[in-house]
Design an enzyme around this catalytic site. Structure first.
Site, short mmCIF file in Angstrom:
data_model
loop_
_atom_site.label_atom_id
_atom_site.label_comp_id
_atom_site.label_asym_id
_atom_site.label_seq_id
_atom_site.Cartn_x
_atom_site.Cartn_y
_atom_site.Cartn_z
N ASN B 381 0.70 -0.94 0.19
CA ASN B 381 -0.09 -0.04 -0.16
C ASN B 381 0.88 1.63 -0.38
O ASN B 381 0.65 1.98 -1.16
CB ASN B 381 -1.11 0.13 0.90
CG ASN B 381 -2.43 1.33 1.32
OD1 ASN B 381 -1.87 2.40 0.20
ND2 ASN B 381 -3.35 1.05 2.21
N ASP B 382 1.17 1.29 0.86
CA ASP B 382 1.85 2.65 1.23
C ASP B 382 3.53 2.71 0.29
O ASP B 382 3.47 4.39 -0.26
CB ASP B 382 2.70 3.09 2.16
CG ASP B 382 1.69 3.27 4.06
OD1 ASP B 382 0.84 3.42 3.82
OD2 ASP B 382 1.86 3.04 5.13
#
Lengths: 96, 453
Positions: B381-382
């Site tokens: 995600n990040d």
């Protein structure tokens, strides 16, 4: 003079270390760390002297514990690194 | 020729073998042989150490070695690849403990000069804090204790006092270095406490940095022990390990766009809130995903630790093989902090039989990401969040990411619309070329595979 000599060795190996390690690709960073664990088990070579001394009971016990801890690193470190590196396979070798 | 000279000559040979071993770690093709070279070097050093003058009894040595070999061997055999960070943390700890003990026991040899006393103390200090620090790092990684950062008021004051106490006790000890000096015990106790205090304020997400740093410390401790007992090979090997740990620490910090000081002294609080993101999420069905996969000629998987948690790497690899057979180029783009320690994700994929030629680093894939037909984001995600590049208000702004949003199409495999580990919104999910494949990653991929069937 002895001290200067030891520091000389230290400085050179630090530079060598930086030179060598910066060439290790990111893919192999985990085996690098476990391999480094194994190498830091080199304390074993120093621990023998303490564990083999007879004149002090306490020194002997401490030395023996050091031998045990360092052996964990040497044996465990090299074995797990080998296990990991064995998993890295090339496409050409056809998965084996 | 006397024995001491012979031992020192063998140390030169083993130092050379360590260096060769590390050099061969420069490529996956030679790495395994490199590890063998390195272990051969260790064997030579150990044998040379055993012949050293002054060793009278071997019972204790053999006892200690057998015990250590059993523990180490079992651990190395049984550990799951997902648990490598915990294992390395424990090894760091035992390396630190060994140096501490070597330093301490050297005191019983008697006739200690000031310089030797200082190096002994350094070995005890660094070894001690590596030992307890690693145990805490292990506990956090294994989730024996809460992995969140533990911060309390006045923490820095307590730590500063601790440091002052150590320096004072160490100074007092060096004035009269005796093995039964009370100052020795005080230094030891404070060093052990410092290890605990140093690691508790560090949050779970920052553990890759911490284990790299402790890895480095375990080397430095060995180095100090080498000075204490006047042993070259300990200094050489210790500084190689120390350098390695520092480089890895640096790489991890860069990958998270944080300074080392920031990691060590402040728990990661997502204080700033980035721009609220609005837009439409475009879901895709497994069947439609299949059609796109079928037509693609260049697919890049971007795995995160979520993939390993879901144990999806094996189905992913299977899909990769099918795509290849279909004439498609397949690669796996790996962000430096994709796993829980440096290089962890690569090991997990290698375990799933992904050939190492397909594992690409972030800096290699980014320049050619525009040629990728489908970037498949699984459990990451990040590390693929474009806010890091575009939104200056985002807490992760400045962190290097894999620019999947610039690929022709992005598939994001996700259970639902929750935000990532750092709690930051991800505009990627709302992107024009993004398709969300909702559901369990493993099942979704298996679904696509059965479509190929």
């Amino acid at each position: 003079m002895e001290i200067v000599f030891l520091i000389f060795i230290l400085v050179l190996s630090v530079f060598l270390g930086f030179e060598l390690i910066s060439k290790v690709p990111a893919t192999l960073h985990t085996p690098l760390m476990s391999g480094a664990n194994a190498i830091s088990g080199i304390t074993l070579a120093g621990a023998f002297l303490s564990a083999g001394m007879v004149d002090s009971e306490m020194g002997k016990y401490l030395g023996t514990a050091a031998v045990a801890f360092a052996t964990v690193n040497v044996v465990g470190g090299y074995m797990v690194t080998d296990r990991m590196l064995g998993m890295f396979k090339s496409k050409k070798a056809g998965g084996k | 020729m006397n024995i001491e000279l012979l031992a020192n000559l063998s140390y030169i040979v083993s130092a050379a073998l360590f260096i060769f071993g590390l050099k061969m770690l420069g490529s996956p093709a030679t790495a395994r042989r490199g590890n063998l070279f390195s272990s051969l070097g260790m064997l030579i050093a150990v044998v040379a150490g055993l012949t050293a003058e002054g060793i009278v009894s071997y019972e204790y040595i053999v006892g200690g070695m057998v015990l250590g070999a059993i523990i180490g061997g079992l651990a190395a055999r049984l550990v799951a690849m997902t648990s490598m960070p915990e294992m390395v943390a424990l090894f760091n700890g035992s390396g630190g403990a060994a140096s501490l003990l070597v330093g301490w026991s050297t005191l019983y040899g008697g006739g200690i000069e000031t310089f030797t006393a200082i190096t002994i103390l350094l070995a005890i200090l660094i070894g001690g804090l590596t030992f307890t620090g690693s145990l805490i790092a292990y506990a956090k990684l294994a989730e024996v204790m809460n992995s969140a950062a533990i911060v309390f008021k006045g923490q820095r004051i307590v730590n500063s006092l601790l440091l002052v106490g150590i320096v004072y006790a160490a100074y007092m000890f060096c004035l009269d270095p005796q093995p039964d000096s009370q100052w020795l015990y005080i230094t030891l106790g404070l060093a052990l406490l410092l290890g605990v205090m140093a690691v508790i304020p560090i949050g779970g997400a920052d553990m890759p940095v911490v284990i790299s740093l402790l890895n480095s410390y375990s080397g430095i401790a060995a180095c100090a022990a080498g000075f204490a007992i006047n042993n070259n090979i300990l200094i050489v090997a210790g500084s190689l390990v120390g350098a390695s740990g520092i480089i890895l620490t640096n790489i991890m910090c860069k990958a998270m766009n944080r300074s080392l000081a920031n990691v060590l002294f402040s728990g990661f609080g997502a204080v700033k809130q980035g721009k609220a993101i609005e837009g439409e999420v475009k879901p895709i069905s497994v069947e439609d995903a299949y059609y796109l996969f079928e037509a693609a000629s260049n697919v890049c998987f971007v795995p995160g630790y979520g993939m390993a948690v879901a144990q999806a790497q094996h189905v992913v690899k299977e899909l990769g093989e099918i795509l290849e057979a279909n004439g498609c180029e397949v690669s796996y783009a790996i962000h430096p902090v994709a796993g829980r320690m440096p290089g962890h994700m690569n090991v997990l994929l290698a375990e799933a039989d992904v050939p190492y030629e397909q594992l690409v680093e972030m800096d290699d894939i980014n320049p050619r990401i525009e040629n990728v037909d489908i970037a498949v984001v699984i459990g990451a995600n990040d590390v693929v969040n474009p806010s890091a590049r575009e939104d200056e208000d985002s807490p992760i702004y400045g962190m290097p990411i894999i620019n999947v949003d610039q690929a022709r199409t992005v598939f994001v495999l996700k259970r639902s619309m929750a935000s990532g580990f750092s709690g930051v919104d991800n505009p990627l999910f709302f992107g024009e070329n993004t398709r969300m494949l909702f559901g369990d990653a493993k099942e979704s991929i298996a679904g696509v595979i059965s479509e190929f069937g």
